[in-house]
Design an enzyme around this catalytic site. Structure first.
Site, PDB file in Angstrom:
ATOM      1  N   HIS A 138      38.378  -1.362   5.919  1.00  0.00           N
ATOM      2  CA  HIS A 138      38.517  -0.626   7.172  1.00  0.00           C
ATOM      3  C   HIS A 138      37.473  -1.057   8.188  1.00  0.00           C
ATOM      4  CE1 HIS A 138      35.053   2.065   6.458  1.00  0.00           C
ATOM      5  NE2 HIS A 138      35.468   2.144   5.199  1.00  0.00           N
ATOM      6  N   CYS A 183      34.290   1.567  -0.208  1.00  0.00           N
ATOM      7  CA  CYS A 183      35.228   0.770   0.586  1.00  0.00           C
ATOM      8  C   CYS A 183      34.595  -0.545   1.021  1.00  0.00           C
ATOM      9  CB  CYS A 183      35.665   1.550   1.826  1.00  0.00           C
ATOM     10  SG  CYS A 183      36.789   2.905   1.442  1.00  0.00           S
TER      11      CYS A 183
END
Length: 168
Positions: free
Chosen positions: A110, A126
């Site tokens: 992301h 992440c």
């Protein structure tokens, strides 16, 4: 009837024929040692991006996973921050994958509202990229793309060959 069904399954585009990935398919490799993500297409490394990964080594799950969710301006559930908000730590794009049998909404590649964090071990698991980089990658990577996360001293070419994304 069983002969017809067999023929349909063999020629069906959804029937998995051969190894996956096939050389030529889009493929992503994240190397936690170098804090980089490689985008492989048509059997060669097309682009390498700087990324941030987990604060603790095992937070960003190693292994091969599959992209199963994509979102523009993702909503940040933990703190109820709407997509597109400048305070949203997920940035402008979400490319979610199925690590640890999750639904693509827990682990992902992301963007960020903190570009100075790129190149560091700062995430909750992440893979974080600059917004401008993840926006490019978002357009290139379809659902179903494999993402391989590793801690290695090998080159992306060597890793791609081992994973079957680059021809030997």
């Amino acid at each position: 009837m069983s002969i017809i069904l067999s023929i349909v399954l063999v020629i069906s585009p959804i029937w998995p024929i051969g190894e996956n990935p096939l050389v030529g398919d889009p493929y992503l490799i994240v190397n936690k040692n170098s804090h980089e993500l490689a985008y492989i297409l048509e059997g060669e490394v097309k682009q390498v991006y700087s990324v941030a990964t987990g604060k603790v080594d095992n937070q960003t799950p190693e292994g091969e996973h599959t992209v199963i969710v994509k979102a523009v301006n993702p909503y940040y559930r933990k703190k109820d921050i709407q997509g597109g908000d400048k305070n949203n730590p997920l940035g402008t794009r979400w490319i979610g994958f199925d690590a640890k049998d999750t639904d693509g909404r827990i682990y992902g590649v992301h963007g960020t509202n903190n570009p100075d964090s790129i190149g560091n071990e700062v995430t909750m698991g992440c893979v974080r990229m600059k917004n401008e980089d993840v926006e490019i990658l978002f357009e290139e990577v379809p659902i179903g793309t494999k993402i391989y996360i590793v801690s290695s001293d090998e080159s992306f070419e060597e890793l791609g060959k081992k994973q079957g994304a680059i021809a030997n």
